[in-house]
Enzyme design. Structure first.
Site, short mmCIF file in Angstrom:
data_model
loop_
_atom_site.label_atom_id
_atom_site.label_comp_id
_atom_site.label_asym_id
_atom_site.label_seq_id
_atom_site.Cartn_x
_atom_site.Cartn_y
_atom_site.Cartn_z
N HIS A 375 0.80 -1.23 0.00
CA HIS A 375 0.00 0.00 0.00
C HIS A 375 0.83 1.27 0.00
CE1 HIS A 375 -3.94 -1.91 0.95
NE2 HIS A 375 -3.16 -2.82 1.50
N LYS A 566 -8.71 13.76 4.54
CA LYS A 566 -7.83 12.60 4.52
C LYS A 566 -6.81 12.81 5.62
CE LYS A 566 -6.78 13.68 0.17
NZ LYS A 566 -6.81 12.50 -0.64
N ARG A 567 -5.95 11.80 5.91
CA ARG A 567 -4.90 12.02 6.89
C ARG A 567 -4.05 13.22 6.47
NH1 ARG A 567 -4.41 8.21 11.21
NH2 ARG A 567 -2.62 9.49 11.73
N LYS A 678 -14.83 7.99 -3.41
CA LYS A 678 -16.06 8.28 -2.65
C LYS A 678 -16.63 9.64 -3.04
CE LYS A 678 -13.99 5.51 0.96
NZ LYS A 678 -13.11 5.56 2.15
C1 F58 Z 1 -3.09 3.80 2.23
N1 F58 Z 1 -2.15 3.44 3.24
C2 F58 Z 1 -2.46 4.50 1.04
N2 F58 Z 1 -1.54 3.13 5.45
O1 F58 Z 1 -1.73 5.63 1.49
C3 F58 Z 1 -3.57 4.92 0.09
O2 F58 Z 1 -3.02 5.50 -1.06
C4 F58 Z 1 -4.39 3.70 -0.29
O3 F58 Z 1 -5.51 4.09 -1.02
C5 F58 Z 1 -4.85 2.96 0.94
O4 F58 Z 1 -3.75 2.64 1.77
C6 F58 Z 1 -5.57 1.68 0.60
O5 F58 Z 1 -4.82 0.93 -0.31
C7 F58 Z 1 -2.48 3.53 4.54
O6 F58 Z 1 -3.58 3.93 4.89
C8 F58 Z 1 -1.64 3.22 6.79
O7 F58 Z 1 -2.53 3.82 7.34
C9 F58 Z 1 -0.59 2.50 7.59
C10 F58 Z 1 -1.19 1.91 8.84
C11 F58 Z 1 -0.15 1.26 9.71
C12 F58 Z 1 0.97 2.18 10.04
C13 F58 Z 1 1.58 2.78 8.80
C14 F58 Z 1 0.54 3.44 7.90
#
Ligand code: F58
Length: 829
Positions: A375, A566-567, A678
């Site tokens: 991801h 978003k974050r 979304k």
């Molecule tokens: C997200 N990653 C990607 N990671 O940034 C986004 O582009 C994508 O659409 C999504 O995944 C789904 O594929 C993401 O959300 C985290 O939140 C991790 C969680 C655990 C710690 C490190 C970050």
């Protein structure tokens, strides 16, 4: 009067009447009363809203359980391959509304409540959200469970039942403050504890050789301590079907035998400490800080849920009467990023140490079982564990990883003689300095399939991140572009739009999203455009009320709602959005005759607690908001809002109200994005870069219906190699210079000229994410947006086409692709 909700498909008459399973308003009313009195233990007259929420939720749960029970019988009867979706995060969102929608009983429940003088929507609004995830990755897991159930693949989502999920965000003096999320405070009616399926998990200690009863040399792990994992099950019903997926979350507890031993020795505090220490493992979700890597507890968490899950799968495999040698015929295990990748070593340990299978056979079973989704390409987010830490928690797994690595690198040396660079890069152990275990390399080596989450991302995974692995075995690399569930993100969030779509094209689209194409015919129909615009306006009025209620800021629903939620992260470039706002502000201030489109800029998102720059971006947004919203000269033209505590529940009110969706990450950095989908599904137009799934969204909706700007991923890469000088852009563009100078002169910080320096200095001298280079194209593109919005008919035409062409981005499509290309299984339906 009863209103028909989209996709309410009540069951046949006979089933309507049973108090625990019936779906008629009468049965639901009786169920509610029974549950309130007999389970919650309260008479209606003096019950609180929480009591009533509980009673409604229990009534809905009964109906899900009925379907779940039938399904278990069906599963047991058939020899089906099952998906095990391993994820450290599941960001489910509130259950009640979604489960009623999927059962098709929303209107009957509403009628039942109304007849009792109660308001169903109040109860829906009361539900605490289980925030067991950080953002996109966790939410994707939740969308995929919904689709696995709907499409009809037997599936279990395995994860952690964190006692504290993602923190609640409040804003104090413009800064983010984190507050603990006590989501279990009033209990959780959706889950059922299954203590009889608890698993014991070992940690620490060492491994030792011994000779078994057949005289064979074997290895066993002698742990330093053990903890117990208890599963909590939540069935997740599919839409309009009888099938459920199961969410099985593990909660950590002390192993009683250890407690008793300490008690017997009279070490009361030792026993209590052990208990507290054990329970810590599932205590809290880690925020996506960069500092996770050194965290002992995080590795224990990961191993804990993975070990419980693998043991659970083995239990089910043997119970079904399958020998362990056929484990991979029963399971496809999907690794949601590398957080559960230790499962590869754990399955090997079980097969080799416990079941005494030969290494080669165990490895074959393991690789056939696992597949891995990546991801992120961001180097700081790639998990690696310092070797001493790893060996102190998982000594036996480290030996197994060494063995996997040793055998793998032997292959590489045969295939690429003399190429030690390749060996170094592909090794699971990073030996370039301090030694680390690279979880991504373990995941790739131990899986039969690896995929990225959007076309561009999957290409970059192949050409950059895992180039050596791809060169060796290109057939193992795939793309599965993400998708989102239209049940939650259209039908539940935007009932007005869903009804409108139902009226035009019938109600099959929610499980066959390509049917939205049928709306294209009406894109130019002025009558339809009008009702479409009315729905959007109603949603904006609803959001405006929420904004007023939660922030005190009054916004005009007739203005363009420009939203970025978003974050908060530098690569997502919320601060690029802010630079545009400041430039607009400047223009209006300097030109009393300025004509433009009134806009409301809305932001939302959490910053990782340890990520200073992200927190400073939140402070900047709030500071700019304070100045602009109070300036009589501009406040009718622009408003800036930071909506605190962005989560799934709030998101449901936000997407439907957007006119413009901000997807402005630096090209090549956002793996996919799912918020982009979304928004578009709810009729927002996108301003975005050629990044992640934006590219595919633009391809689908048509380039004329998408506001594109900025460098491509290739241009980003070459600009960086050619030597990027952000300062030159600052000097070369008056408006950009003014915007930065305005921040630095203290206008937004009560005269404090130092507050935002870390941010502006970084932009001027490093600017890793190329805001300076993309500023001018972005600001100009925003002007095009302004212009376009002034033609409402055309804007609505584009909005309709966006929705009509979103079929591809249903998570049902994504799950079917996993089924076909990665898991090699057929759905039940
Ligand atoms: C997200 N990653 C990607 N990671 O940034 C986004 O582009 C994508 O659409 C999504 O995944 C789904 O594929 C993401 O959300 C985290 O939140 C991790 C969680 C655990 C710690 C490190 C970050």
């Amino acid at each position: 009067m009863t209103v028909k909700t989209p996709n309410d498909n009540p069951l046949p008459q006979a089933e309507h009447e049973h108090v625990r399973t019936g779906t008629s308003p009468r049965a639901l009313k009786a169920a509610f009363q029974d549950n309130l009195n007999l389970v919650v233990g309260r008479p209606l007259e003096i019950s609180t809203a929480e009591d009533r929420y509980h009673a409604v939720a229990l009534s809905v749960r009964d109906r899900i359980m009925q379907r779940w029970i039938k399904q278990v019988e069906r599963w047991n009867g058939a020899n089906l391959r099952q998906v095990s979706y391993l994820s450290a995060e599941f960001l489910m969102g509130p259950h009640l509304g979604k489960e009623m929608l999927n059962l098709g009983i929303t209107e009957h429940a509403r009628q039942a409540m109304t007849e009792l003088g109660l308001d169903l929507d109040q109860f829906i609004g009361l539900e605490e959200e289980p925030g067991l995830g950080n953002g996109g990755l966790g939410r994707l897991a939740a969308c995929y469970l919904d689709s696995l159930a709907t499409v009809g693949y037997p599936a279990i989502g395995y994860g952690i039942r964190y006692e504290f999920g993602i923190f609640d965000q409040i804003i104090k003096d413009g800064w983010q403050v984190e507050v603990t999320d006590k989501w279990l405070r009033f209990g959780n009616v959706w889950e059922i504890a299954r203590p009889h399926f608890a698993q014991v998990v070992k940690l620490g200690g060492n491994s030792e050789h011994y000779t078994d009863e057949h005289g064979a040399d074997r290895i066993r792990w002698v742990p330093g301590r053990v903890v117990v994992g208890t599963p909590y099950d939540t069935p997740i019903l599919g839409h309009g079907v009888e099938t459920c997926a199961l969410l099985r979350l593990w909660s950590a507890e002390a192993a009683q035998s250890f407690d008793f031993a300490d008690f017997n020795r009279g070490d009361y505090y030792g026993a209590v400490h052990e208990k507290v220490y054990s329970e810590n493992i599932s205590k809290v979700l880690y925020p996506n800080d960069e500092q996770i890597q050194g965290k002992h507890l995080r590795l224990e968490q990961q191993y804990f849920f993975v070990a419980c899950s693998i043991k659970d799968m083995i239990r089910l495999c043997l119970r079904r009467g399958l020998p362990i040698e056929r484990f991979n015929e029963m399971y496809c295990i999907q690794l949601n990023d590398t957080h559960p990748a230790i499962a590869i070593a754990e399955l090997m340990r079980q097969l080799v140490d416990k079941f005494a299978l030969p290494w080669e056979q165990a490895w074959d079973i393991t690789r056939k079982s696992f597949s891995y989704t990546n991801h992120t390409l961001l180097p700081e987010a790639l998990e690696k564990w310092p070797l001493p830490l790893f060996s102190s928690v998982l000594p036996r797994h480290l030996e197994i990883i060494y063995e996997i690595n040793h055998r793998f690198l032997d292959e590489i040396r045969i295939r690429y003689p003399g190429d030690e660079g390749k060996v170094e890069r592909m090794s699971i152990i990073d030996e370039s300095g301090e030694k680390y275990v690279r979880m991504a390399n373990l995941a790739v080596i131990g899986s039969h399939a690896i995929n990225g989450v959007a076309e561009l991302h999957s290409e970059l995974v192949k050409s950059q991140l895992f180039a050596d692995f791809h060169e060796m075995a290109p057939e193992r690399f795939h793309n599965v572009t993400n998708g989102v569930t239209p049940r939650r993100f259209i039908a539940l969030s935007n009932p007005g739009l869903a009804r409108l779509i139902d009226d035009k094209i019938g109600d099959g689209w929610l499980t066959d999203l390509d049917r939205l194409k049928g709306l294209e015919t009406y894109a130019n129909d002025t009558g339809f455009q009008q009702v479409w615009a009315d729905v959007k306006r109603d949603n904006k009025i609803r959001l405006a009320k929420i904004i007023k209620h939660r922030t005190g800021i009054v916004v005009d629903p007739a203005s363009l709602f420009d939203i970025q939620v978003k974050r908060i992260h530098e690569y997502k470039r919320q601060h690029l959005n802010v630079l545009n706002i400041i430039s607009l502000y400047q223009r209006i201030k300097h030109d009393p005759k300025y004509v433009g489109t009134p806009r409301t800029f809305i932001f939302g998102g959490k910053a990782a607690p340890g990520y200073f720059m992200a927190k400073l971006i939140i402070k900047l947004i709030n500071s700019v908001s304070e100045v602009i919203n109070h300036d009589p000269q501009v406040r009718d033209m622009i408003k800036v809002v930071f909506l605190p505590d962005y989560n799934v529940k709030h998101a449901q009110n936000i997407y439907p109200a957007a006119d413009l969706s901000e997807q402005i990450s630096t090209a090549g950095k956002e793996a996919s994005g799912t918020g982009n989908m979304k928004f578009s599904m709810n009729g927002a137009l996108t301003i975005g870069t050629l990044d992640g799934a934006n590219i595919e969204i633009r391809e689908e909706v048509g380039e004329e219906n998408f506001f594109l700007f900025g460098l491509t991923a290739d241009q980003v890469a070459s600009l960086k190699t050619d030597g990027y000088a952000p300062y030159d852009y600052y000097h070369g563009d008056m408006e950009l210079k003014q915007a930065i100078d305005l921040i630095n002169c203290g206008l937004f910080s009560h005269g404090d000229t130092r507050l935002f320096r870390p941010l502006t200095d970084h932009l001027l001298h490093h600017d890793e994410y190329l805001l300076m280079a993309d500023y001018r194209p972005y600001v100009d593109c925003q002007q095009e947006v302004d212009h376009a919005y002034r033609d409402p008919a055309h804007w609505t035409h584009m909005s309709i086409l966006n929705v009509a062409r979103m079929g591809k981005f249903s998570s049902d499509r994504a799950i079917r692709e996993y089924g076909k290309n990665i898991w090699n299984i057929e759905p039940l339906q």
